[in-house]
Design an enzyme around this catalytic site. Sequence first.
Site, PDB file in Angstrom:
ATOM      1  N   GLU A  50       0.794  -1.228   0.000  1.00 57.20           N
ATOM      2  CA  GLU A  50       0.000   0.000   0.000  1.00 57.20           C
ATOM      3  C   GLU A  50       0.833   1.288   0.000  1.00 57.20           C
ATOM      4  O   GLU A  50       0.788   2.088   0.942  1.00 57.20           O
ATOM      5  CB  GLU A  50      -0.950   0.008   1.201  1.00 57.20           C
ATOM      6  CG  GLU A  50      -1.908  -1.152   1.207  1.00 57.20           C
ATOM      7  CD  GLU A  50      -3.066  -0.916   2.139  1.00 57.20           C
ATOM      8  OE1 GLU A  50      -3.105   0.097   2.831  1.00 57.20           O
ATOM      9  OE2 GLU A  50      -3.962  -1.774   2.153  1.00 57.20           O
ATOM     10  N   GLU A  85      -5.400  -8.539   0.775  1.00 58.11           N
ATOM     11  CA  GLU A  85      -6.129  -8.194   2.007  1.00 58.11           C
ATOM     12  C   GLU A  85      -7.600  -7.948   1.690  1.00 58.11           C
ATOM     13  O   GLU A  85      -7.900  -7.258   0.714  1.00 58.11           O
ATOM     14  CB  GLU A  85      -5.589  -6.913   2.658  1.00 58.11           C
ATOM     15  CG  GLU A  85      -4.273  -7.044   3.326  1.00 58.11           C
ATOM     16  CD  GLU A  85      -3.815  -5.741   3.950  1.00 58.11           C
ATOM     17  OE1 GLU A  85      -4.664  -4.890   4.291  1.00 58.11           O
ATOM     18  OE2 GLU A  85      -2.597  -5.544   4.066  1.00 58.11           O
TER      19      GLU A  85
HETATM   20  C1  GCO Z   1      -3.890  -1.515   5.322  1.00 59.69           C
HETATM   21  C2  GCO Z   1      -2.853  -2.307   5.897  1.00 59.69           C
HETATM   22  C3  GCO Z   1      -3.283  -3.147   7.063  1.00 59.69           C
HETATM   23  C4  GCO Z   1      -4.479  -2.625   7.837  1.00 59.69           C
HETATM   24  C5  GCO Z   1      -5.769  -3.166   7.245  1.00 59.69           C
HETATM   25  C6  GCO Z   1      -6.985  -2.585   7.959  1.00 59.69           C
HETATM   26  O1  GCO Z   1      -4.463  -1.979   4.340  1.00 59.69           O
HETATM   27  O2  GCO Z   1      -4.103  -0.417   5.815  1.00 59.69           O
HETATM   28  O3  GCO Z   1      -2.284  -3.168   4.928  1.00 59.69           O
HETATM   29  O4  GCO Z   1      -2.121  -3.107   7.835  1.00 59.69           O
HETATM   30  O5  GCO Z   1      -4.396  -3.043   9.169  1.00 59.69           O
HETATM   31  O6  GCO Z   1      -5.879  -2.810   5.915  1.00 59.69           O
HETATM   32  O7  GCO Z   1      -6.966  -1.185   7.855  1.00 59.69           O
END
Ligand code: GCO
Length: 454
Positions: A168, A358
């Site tokens: 990200e 994710e």
């Molecule tokens: C993100 C990160 C994660 C977060 C999850 C929830 O996407 O911000 O990769 O570390 O914890 O997405 O916000």
Amino acid sequence: MSNNATPFPKDFVWGAATASYQIEGAIHEDGRGVSIWDTFSATPGKIVNGDTGAVACDHYHRWEGDIALMRQLGLKAYRFSIAWPRILPQGRGQVNEAGLDFYEKLVDGLLAAGITPWVTLYHWDLPQALEDEGGWLNRATSEAFAEYTEVVTKRLGGKVKNWITFNEPWCSCVLGYHNGIHAPGRVSHTVADSLTALHTTYLAHGKAMAIIRRNSPGAKAGITLNLSQVYPASDSEADKAAAWRHDGYQNRWYLDPLYGRGYPADMLAIYGDLAPQVQPGDFELMAAETDFLGLNYYAPTYIGDGTEGGDPLLKTRWVRREELAVTAMDWSIYPDGLYDQIMRVSRDYPVKEVYVTENGAAYDDAAPTGDAVHDELRVAYYQQHIAAAGRSIADGAPFKGYFAWSLMDNYEWAFGYTKRFGIIYVDYETQKRTIKDSGLWYRDFIAANTGKDA
Ligand code: GCO
């Protein structure tokens, strides 16, 4: 529990994900150096309740039990990140062998359990020593990242065959160097710094890809983006144009350089001299061939025309669809947004494979009753999003794997420990883990869908 089973190829990758600073703890142990998240989280007023990752889920000491839980869930893969400060405490130079030893033990444990390790090299915990030299605003940090990648892949490249360079970049660059809500907490009145931070990040990505190819032959390597699945607030031309500008700001600016297109011209026109300095060869480096694109999807984004009172630069404004339910993060729930995002990148870019690296939801889970945590809303979230994503396969997308965020409740950055994303509940007082109903559902779903012919 019923499974909305959508037929998945038998080699589809079913996993769960975490990140080093969010679960490890042990921030002073075995030679680990200071990270920007240690500094930022210890700064009063930055994190809810002043929470830090000093202990987190104590995974650094509990990793064997956590692997046993992954095995109980029947996970095929586990995505985790390596803490750069455990490997190079000063960011470059002196290697901390104990740090490498920890991750090699973790990798060996996963392989012994039949779980494929997926390693993220950078999930935001930059060594503070590098931030002190400008961090991602300093082009030399891309060289330091290359050195870090060399050390890690030299040790693990024979065992780890799935690498993600960055997690990200929008978050680490915009939240870290523009609005300051994430480490290193720099606030800037223009987008210039965040664009420079991304430029350096992408140079680092390109350098790392070449090193991974050399030290981890036969491995798959790519990057994970948090794109914005953008929809115009209405069918008006003004709203559609605003949605396109937001798409340029958060999607095309991040996708185009990775696929040899440089920065999008419409956004360069908006940014003008706020855009980063580009040196000869930069875009060729950024466009290093990747084997997959990782997508982190949580919620849709609705954008309206912001000429009057919106973002002064992009002239966009965020719009909420009131009829959509939300999670504990106040993020709208829209499963088809995940389908749309997989289809968009597959259609508009030469992506070889797509992994959802994710996807998940935070809810205010009640503490366990006995050995149960009833989180039916999270079960529904997973059922709906996996079913929606699975439709993309029949529609021709190279969708190859899915990682639930997260394996366990953990440190949710500026929200501290107040948001629970895990399919496993963590009691932070006792560190007791309890598999939630969503974890049991995911276990049954994986079992029901593994080995199915396409
Ligand atoms: C993100 C990160 C994660 C977060 C999850 C929830 O996407 O911000 O990769 O570390 O914890 O997405 O916000």
